[in-house]
Design a protein around this motif. Structure first.
Motif, PDB file in Angstrom:
ATOM      1  N   ALA A  62       0.830  -1.205   0.000  1.00 60.21           N
ATOM      2  CA  ALA A  62       0.000   0.000   0.000  1.00 60.21           C
ATOM      3  C   ALA A  62       0.863   1.253   0.000  1.00 60.21           C
ATOM      4  N   LYS A  63       0.340   2.292  -0.660  1.00 61.56           N
ATOM      5  CA  LYS A  63       1.012   3.595  -0.695  1.00 61.56           C
ATOM      6  C   LYS A  63      -0.020   4.668  -0.364  1.00 61.56           C
ATOM      7  N   ALA A  64       0.403   5.911  -0.322  1.00 61.06           N
ATOM      8  CA  ALA A  64      -0.501   7.007  -0.006  1.00 61.06           C
ATOM      9  C   ALA A  64      -1.710   6.984  -0.942  1.00 61.06           C
ATOM     10  N   GLY A  65      -2.890   7.108  -0.342  1.00 60.62           N
ATOM     11  CA  GLY A  65      -4.127   7.063  -1.113  1.00 60.62           C
ATOM     12  C   GLY A  65      -4.782   5.693  -1.121  1.00 60.62           C
ATOM     13  N   ASP A  66      -4.061   4.681  -0.699  1.00 60.25           N
ATOM     14  CA  ASP A  66      -4.612   3.336  -0.660  1.00 60.25           C
ATOM     15  C   ASP A  66      -5.251   3.066   0.706  1.00 60.25           C
ATOM     16  N   ASN A  67      -5.898   1.935   0.795  1.00 55.63           N
ATOM     17  CA  ASN A  67      -6.459   1.511   2.078  1.00 55.63           C
ATOM     18  C   ASN A  67      -6.276   0.009   2.255  1.00 55.63           C
ATOM     19  N   ILE A  68      -6.383  -0.421   3.498  1.00 55.30           N
ATOM     20  CA  ILE A  68      -6.376  -1.847   3.805  1.00 55.30           C
ATOM     21  C   ILE A  68      -7.616  -2.144   4.642  1.00 55.30           C
ATOM     22  N   VAL A  69      -8.044  -3.403   4.640  1.00 53.32           N
ATOM     23  CA  VAL A  69      -9.175  -3.838   5.461  1.00 53.32           C
ATOM     24  C   VAL A  69      -8.633  -4.795   6.526  1.00 53.32           C
ATOM     25  N   SER A  70      -9.003  -4.541   7.785  1.00 47.77           N
ATOM     26  CA  SER A  70      -8.465  -5.347   8.884  1.00 47.77           C
ATOM     27  C   SER A  70      -9.562  -5.768   9.844  1.00 47.77           C
ATOM     28  N   SER A  71      -9.344  -6.903  10.472  1.00 52.34           N
ATOM     29  CA  SER A  71     -10.191  -7.312  11.584  1.00 52.34           C
ATOM     30  C   SER A  71      -9.985  -6.346  12.743  1.00 52.34           C
ATOM     31  N   ALA A  72     -11.026  -6.121  13.525  1.00 52.41           N
ATOM     32  CA  ALA A  72     -10.895  -5.257  14.703  1.00 52.41           C
ATOM     33  C   ALA A  72     -10.320  -6.017  15.884  1.00 52.41           C
ATOM     34  N   GLN A  73     -10.361  -7.348  15.820  1.00 49.36           N
ATOM     35  CA  GLN A  73      -9.853  -8.176  16.914  1.00 49.36           C
ATOM     36  C   GLN A  73      -8.381  -8.506  16.647  1.00 49.36           C
ATOM     37  N   ILE A  74      -7.521  -7.529  16.931  1.00 46.92           N
ATOM     38  CA  ILE A  74      -6.095  -7.688  16.675  1.00 46.92           C
ATOM     39  C   ILE A  74      -5.304  -7.177  17.873  1.00 46.92           C
ATOM     40  N   TYR A  75      -4.046  -7.523  17.895  1.00 46.93           N
ATOM     41  CA  TYR A  75      -3.118  -7.102  18.948  1.00 46.93           C
ATOM     42  C   TYR A  75      -3.100  -5.576  19.046  1.00 46.93           C
ATOM     43  N   SER A  76      -3.036  -5.068  20.260  1.00 48.05           N
ATOM     44  CA  SER A  76      -3.125  -3.624  20.476  1.00 48.05           C
ATOM     45  C   SER A  76      -2.029  -2.859  19.734  1.00 48.05           C
ATOM     46  N   GLY A  77      -0.808  -3.424  19.680  1.00 48.29           N
ATOM     47  CA  GLY A  77       0.260  -2.749  18.954  1.00 48.29           C
ATOM     48  C   GLY A  77      -0.039  -2.650  17.472  1.00 48.29           C
ATOM     49  N   THR A  78      -0.618  -3.682  16.898  1.00 50.91           N
ATOM     50  CA  THR A  78      -1.004  -3.648  15.488  1.00 50.91           C
ATOM     51  C   THR A  78      -2.138  -2.660  15.268  1.00 50.91           C
ATOM     52  N   PHE A  79      -3.088  -2.636  16.200  1.00 53.78           N
ATOM     53  CA  PHE A  79      -4.191  -1.685  16.076  1.00 53.78           C
ATOM     54  C   PHE A  79      -3.672  -0.246  16.066  1.00 53.78           C
ATOM     55  N   THR A  80      -2.755   0.053  16.982  1.00 57.19           N
ATOM     56  CA  THR A  80      -2.192   1.399  17.026  1.00 57.19           C
ATOM     57  C   THR A  80      -1.448   1.721  15.731  1.00 57.19           C
ATOM     58  N   GLN A  81      -0.731   0.745  15.221  1.00 59.27           N
ATOM     59  CA  GLN A  81      -0.011   0.930  13.966  1.00 59.27           C
ATOM     60  C   GLN A  81      -0.968   1.258  12.821  1.00 59.27           C
ATOM     61  N   PHE A  82      -2.046   0.514  12.733  1.00 60.40           N
ATOM     62  CA  PHE A  82      -3.011   0.720  11.649  1.00 60.40           C
ATOM     63  C   PHE A  82      -3.813   1.999  11.841  1.00 60.40           C
ATOM     64  N   ASP A  83      -4.198   2.272  13.079  1.00 63.22           N
ATOM     65  CA  ASP A  83      -5.127   3.381  13.331  1.00 63.22           C
ATOM     66  C   ASP A  83      -4.437   4.732  13.416  1.00 63.22           C
ATOM     67  N   ARG A  84      -3.126   4.748  13.777  1.00 64.26           N
ATOM     68  CA  ARG A  84      -2.471   6.027  14.018  1.00 64.26           C
ATOM     69  C   ARG A  84      -1.221   6.252  13.182  1.00 64.26           C
ATOM     70  N   LEU A  85      -0.469   5.184  12.925  1.00 66.80           N
ATOM     71  CA  LEU A  85       0.752   5.365  12.153  1.00 66.80           C
ATOM     72  C   LEU A  85       0.481   5.387  10.649  1.00 66.80           C
ATOM     73  N   LEU A  86      -0.287   4.430  10.155  1.00 69.09           N
ATOM     74  CA  LEU A  86      -0.511   4.359   8.709  1.00 69.09           C
ATOM     75  C   LEU A  86      -1.174   5.620   8.140  1.00 69.09           C
TER      76      LEU A  86
END
Length: 951
Positions: A62-86
């Motif tokens: 993925a690059k700028a302008g793209d999106n990914i679809v994720s399960s909400a039931q994931i490790y907190s570190g991964t959630f933070t990565q997806f929700d705030r870093l990406l």
């Protein structure tokens, strides 16, 4: 120490190392190849950490302008990565609903991957690989799975079910010792990156590291390995998230014991989950995907192998404060955020790994403040359990008995309907006048009555007393036509037989499973027989199924652990009461009565060193009363089992604990009367089945009732009467087949004078309970002039005589005999002694038929045989089999002499030999031992002679 794994130094191999993958180190290369092999992938890239593995997999696609679809039931570190870093990179994450129901709607032309975890951390949702892959591939999107919790393929490989890319935190199961941080990205090599070049243009570009004089795209150069080539050459090389050779070497060492560790960890996790389930109410809930009632269990069976991983979660009833105290008290188990380690680890995710998330985000991920995650290690499971047990026992039980003092904590709320009828202070049981009815009645029903007459009980007993909603019902486990056919009795025979440690619990035996299934069918059939409303019936059947599934899970755990504790035995035995209470509550609802099933099984929580004294009963009474007050129904139907007590309820109190519960409820609620409903008119002067001339007793004292119960009349438990005596609670024993009958009143002892004399004033003080029955007064006057009130018999008796080998008395002789019987847990009903001899009465469930066959028949009872053999070391042992005990009981016998002489005379004149006679220190009972084959004749003769006052 090996710093790297060997590799060829031939010129052409060195040349290859300087090719497109020139930054690969030999030891890292070995690690990557082995990881690809374990996950059935094509190629792999080792990276610096698990977080790096997830991020680099996403950045490669993925690059700028793209999106990914994720399960909400994931490790907190991964959630933070997806929700705030990406988002800072211009990549948006869309989170799926639980179960991926809206996945198809979330995928659009800018979606580059679908992400989930193989076993969600921490709620253990299992990804439905095949469904995810089908939907994602239809849209031309790869599926990426974090498979950390499936142990590098040991518990299952997502690639086998069509997943395209797998990532791992190698720090966990792969390392296994918490010494090394690392990660890995594994490509299946099966996704066609060339099918849609517009969606994945990066694989059709020239690598940064390529020789510009010899250009070529990733797809052209590497084909199915284009993804890992791009990740290594365009990301890892520039970002620098590489796995060091030393880390790779440490991970390879861990990998060598991976299968051994995972196998042991999975077994320990299963045992811990089952054990924790038995620790309620201190442990409020347990989540383990290996449980059949876990929502994800069907998917776990489909996608996992070799067990259900080695991680589970549980919650403590005391909430976050209890969690902190529990963790701080652990000695063997480590408090850490790691999992998959060879050491057992616990962690409080709410305050550690998830602390940066909002409450809503934590709840969406399945994290609550009472949750403790435990990763089972490779230690001996008994050591792990012992550590958890001592920490649980150290919790402040007083804060848990009433759920931190607030019944609302367990979803229970107070309602004014029922609470209004409970007095604020204990009732003094002042007599009522006129036509006034008791303000509250507690009714306890026996199991046989519930099994045979549920409709009559509801229509003729409960409903007529339910004026203004003032009845509390306590139920025993449902029985058939007789007690031995009852639910409790069959459970007891299965669990307490010699087969428990033998064939009954071996894998090839299904005895306990057959029993649970049989009881389930019986109770479901009863629902269909007695319930007309389809809605009520459906609800009841589901409750019965759930209760039986829980019992089966407990028994499965007993089989797994290979032992049964008193607490576990109590929980299994109490299941019958839950089923009976569900049924009776449903029948009441079906008749239009506001009724509610009240489960008291989580009320009592006491430490192991709790003393069973009056303070214990007072506290327990307050707890059960509080739980029943919380019911909004007019008629709460309450289980007799009230939770865990020190040493086990069956062991410390016995099968009559339902009577005790009813008495404690009567105390706590300030009820005017406790009614015990049987299939007899109450207490009789003798067993009418043996003595046809026996008459019912309108009134009896608690001590008399206790003596009769101990000596064979199973009417009400003596501990229940003890509480009734102390609280001055009248107990009435009545007949469900004759609800209008007066029954037998067990009168409060405090109303009798110190010399146990009966006065007319005392009799009249209870006239409000017998307004139309003058027989009570007449009975009391007659009893005051005579001796025994009633007699009873106990059968299957052995008389054991021990004669000392020495003719002079040794002080230790009697003490040693008592010690032997105590060692074999054989209670003594009666005892007589001389200077060199001791005679004892022991009840045996397997009586012999002839004196010549004593030894053979006693072999059926290993405890009796063992005790007799050990007694022979102390002296000469003589055993008289096939005996019975006749007991005469009467409060007034203290003030009248000659009763024992009359017993001798009556039996002697009729050639009935008395083997032994004894009178207790209380002087309210006289017992004699006669042969079993003459006991009925003896009882009829004694009744005719000693109970003439009944005529």
């Amino acid at each position: 120490m090996k710093l790297s794994y060997p590799f060829s130094r031939r010129a052409n191999d060195v040349t290859k190392l300087k090719s497109a993958f020139e930054n690969k180190k030999p030891t890292v290369d070995v690690f990557e190849k082995r990881m690809a092999a374990l996950e059935n992938g094509q190629s792999a890239v080792g990276v610096a950490s698990g977080a790096a593995a997830v991020l680099m997999a996403v950045m490669a696609l993925a690059k700028a302008g793209d999106n990914i679809v994720s399960s909400a039931q994931i490790y907190s570190g991964t959630f933070t990565q997806f929700d705030r870093l990406l988002p800072s990179f211009g990549v948006r994450t869309k989170f799926m609903d639980r179960g991926s129901r809206n996945l198809r709607d979330l995928i659009d032309e800018h979606t580059k991957l679908v992400f989930c975890e193989s076993l969600a951390n921490p709620d253990f949702a299992v990804a439905d690989y095949e469904e995810l892959v089908r939907i994602a591939h239809e849209a031309g999107v790869p599926v990426v799975v974090d498979a950390t919790f499936t142990g590098a393929g040991f518990f299952g490989s997502p690639i086998d079910f069509g997943v395209d890319i797998v990532v791992h935190s190698a720090t966990k199961w792969i390392s296994g010792h918490g010494t090394t941080i690392g990660g890995v990205v594994i490509d299946s090599g099966k996704f066609d990156w060339n099918a849609n070049p517009a969606r994945f243009p990066q694989f059709h570009s020239v690598p940064h590291a390529f020789d510009r004089r010899n250009p070529g795209t990733f797809w052209n150069r590497f084909g199915s390995r284009a993804f890992t080539a791009y990740l290594r050459l365009n990301l890892q090389r520039d970002v620098g998230s590489t796995l060091s050779p030393f880390s790779a070497q440490q991970l390879l060492i861990g990998m060598e014991t991976l299968s051994l560790r995972c196998e042991r960890q999975a077994k320990n996790a299963a045992a811990l989950a089952e054990w924790l389930r038995l620790q309620r109410p201190a442990v409020a809930w347990v989540a383990y995907v290996g449980f059949k009632d876990h929502p994800a269990h069907p998917l776990a069976v489909k996608y996992l192998r070799n067990g259900y991983s080695s991680v589970l979660t549980f919650g403590l009833a005391g909430g976050q404060p209890a969690v902190f105290k529990f963790i701080d008290r652990l000695k063997l188990i480590i408090n850490s955020s790691n999992v998959g380690d060879s050491k057992t680890i616990v962690g409080h995710l709410w305050s550690t790994t998830c602390v940066s998330m909002t409450d809503e985000e934590r709840h969406a991920g399945g994290v609550t403040d009472d949750l403790i995650r435990i990763s089972a290690g490779t230690e001996n499971v008994e050591d792990i359990i012992d550590d958890m047990r001592q920490s649980l026992d150290a919790l402040d039980c007083s804060s848990q008995r009433l759920s931190n003092g607030h019944p609302e904590a367990n979803g229970i709320h107070f309602f004014s309907t029922f609470n209004a009828m409970i007095p604020t202070t204990p009732s003094s049981n002042t007599p009522l006048t006129g036509t006034e009815r008791p303000r509250l009645v507690v009714q306890k029903f026996g199991g046989t009555s519930i099994g045979k007459f549920p409709l009559q009980i509801v229509r003729d007993v409960i409903m007529p007393n339910n004026i203004d909603g003032k009845v509390v019902v306590v139920c025993s486990a449902r029985s058939g036509t007789s007690k031995p056919e009852g639910t409790t009795e069959r459970y007891a025979r299965t669990l307490c037989s010699d087969q428990l440690a033998g064939s009954a619990m071996l894998p090839q035996s299904s005895q306990y499973k057959v029993l649970v299934e049989c009881l389930r069918k019986e109770h479901v059939q009863a629902v269909h027989e007695y319930i007309k409303s389809p809605a009520i019936a459906r609800c009841l059947v589901q409750g019965i199924i759930d209760d039986c599934a829980q019992v089966l899970g407990i028994l499965d755990s007993v089989h797994l652990i290979g032992a049964i504790s008193p607490d576990t035995l109590d929980r299994v035995i109490s299941a019958g009461e839950k089923l009976a209470c569900r049924l009776m509550s449903g029948v009441l609802q079906d008749h239009g009565v506001s009724s509610e099933y009240v489960d008291l099984s989580q009320v009592a929580v006491f430490p192991k060193d709790q003393i069973i004294d009056q303070a214990f009963y007072d506290e327990l009474s307050a707890a059960v009363g509080c739980a029943v007050r919380a019911s909004k129904a007019d008629v709460p139907v309450v289980t007799g089992y009230f939770g865990r007590i020190p040493g086990g309820l069956l062991c410390r109190i016995g099968r009559g604990y339902t009577d005790l519960c009813a008495a404690l409820l009567t105390m706590a609620l300030g009820a005017e009367e406790l009614q015990v409903w049987k299939e007899v008119e109450g207490f009789y002067t003798a067993d009418p089945r043996r003595v046809p001339s026996a008459k019912p007793l309108p009134s009896i004292s608690p001590h008399e009732a206790a003596e009769l119960t101990f000596n064979g009349s199973e009417i009400i438990h003596f501990l229940a009467m003890g509480q009734a005596v102390r609280s001055r609670i009248p107990i009435r024993v009545k007949n469900v087949m004759n609800p209008s009958g007066a029954g037998t009143l067990i009168r409060p002892e405090s109303s009798v004078s110190a010399k146990a004399k009966v006065s007319d004033n005392w009799c009249r003080s209870f006239d409000y309970l017998h307004r139309d029955d003058s027989s009570v007064l007449d009975c009391c006057r007659a009893r005051s002039k005579k001796g025994p009130a009633a007699m009873t018999s106990k059968h299957n008796i052995l008389v054991v005589n021990v004669l000392s080998q020495e003719r002079s008395l040794r002080p230790s002789f009697f003490m040693n005999i008592i010690a032997v019987l105590g060692q074999w847990e054989l209670p003594i009903d009666l005892v007589c002694t001389s200077q060199v001899q001791m005679s004892m009465v022991i009840q045996s469930k397997t009586p012999s038929t002839t004196s010549d066959g004593v030894e053979n028949d006693l072999c059926r009872n290993a405890d009796v045989v063992g005790a007799i053999e050990q007694l022979r070391e102390l002296g000469t042992v003589n055993v008289l089999p096939d005996m019975a005990v006749i007991s005469l009981v009467g409060q007034d016998m203290r003030s009248h002499s000659g009763t024992a002489g009359r017993v001798f005379t009556v039996l002697g004149d009729n050639d009935i030999n008395i083997e032994m006679i004894a009178q207790g220190a209380s002087e309210i009972s006289i017992s004699c031992v006669v042969a079993e084959n003459v006991v009925d004749r003896a009882m009829n003769l004694l009744h005719e002679s000693l109970f003439a006052w009944q005529a």
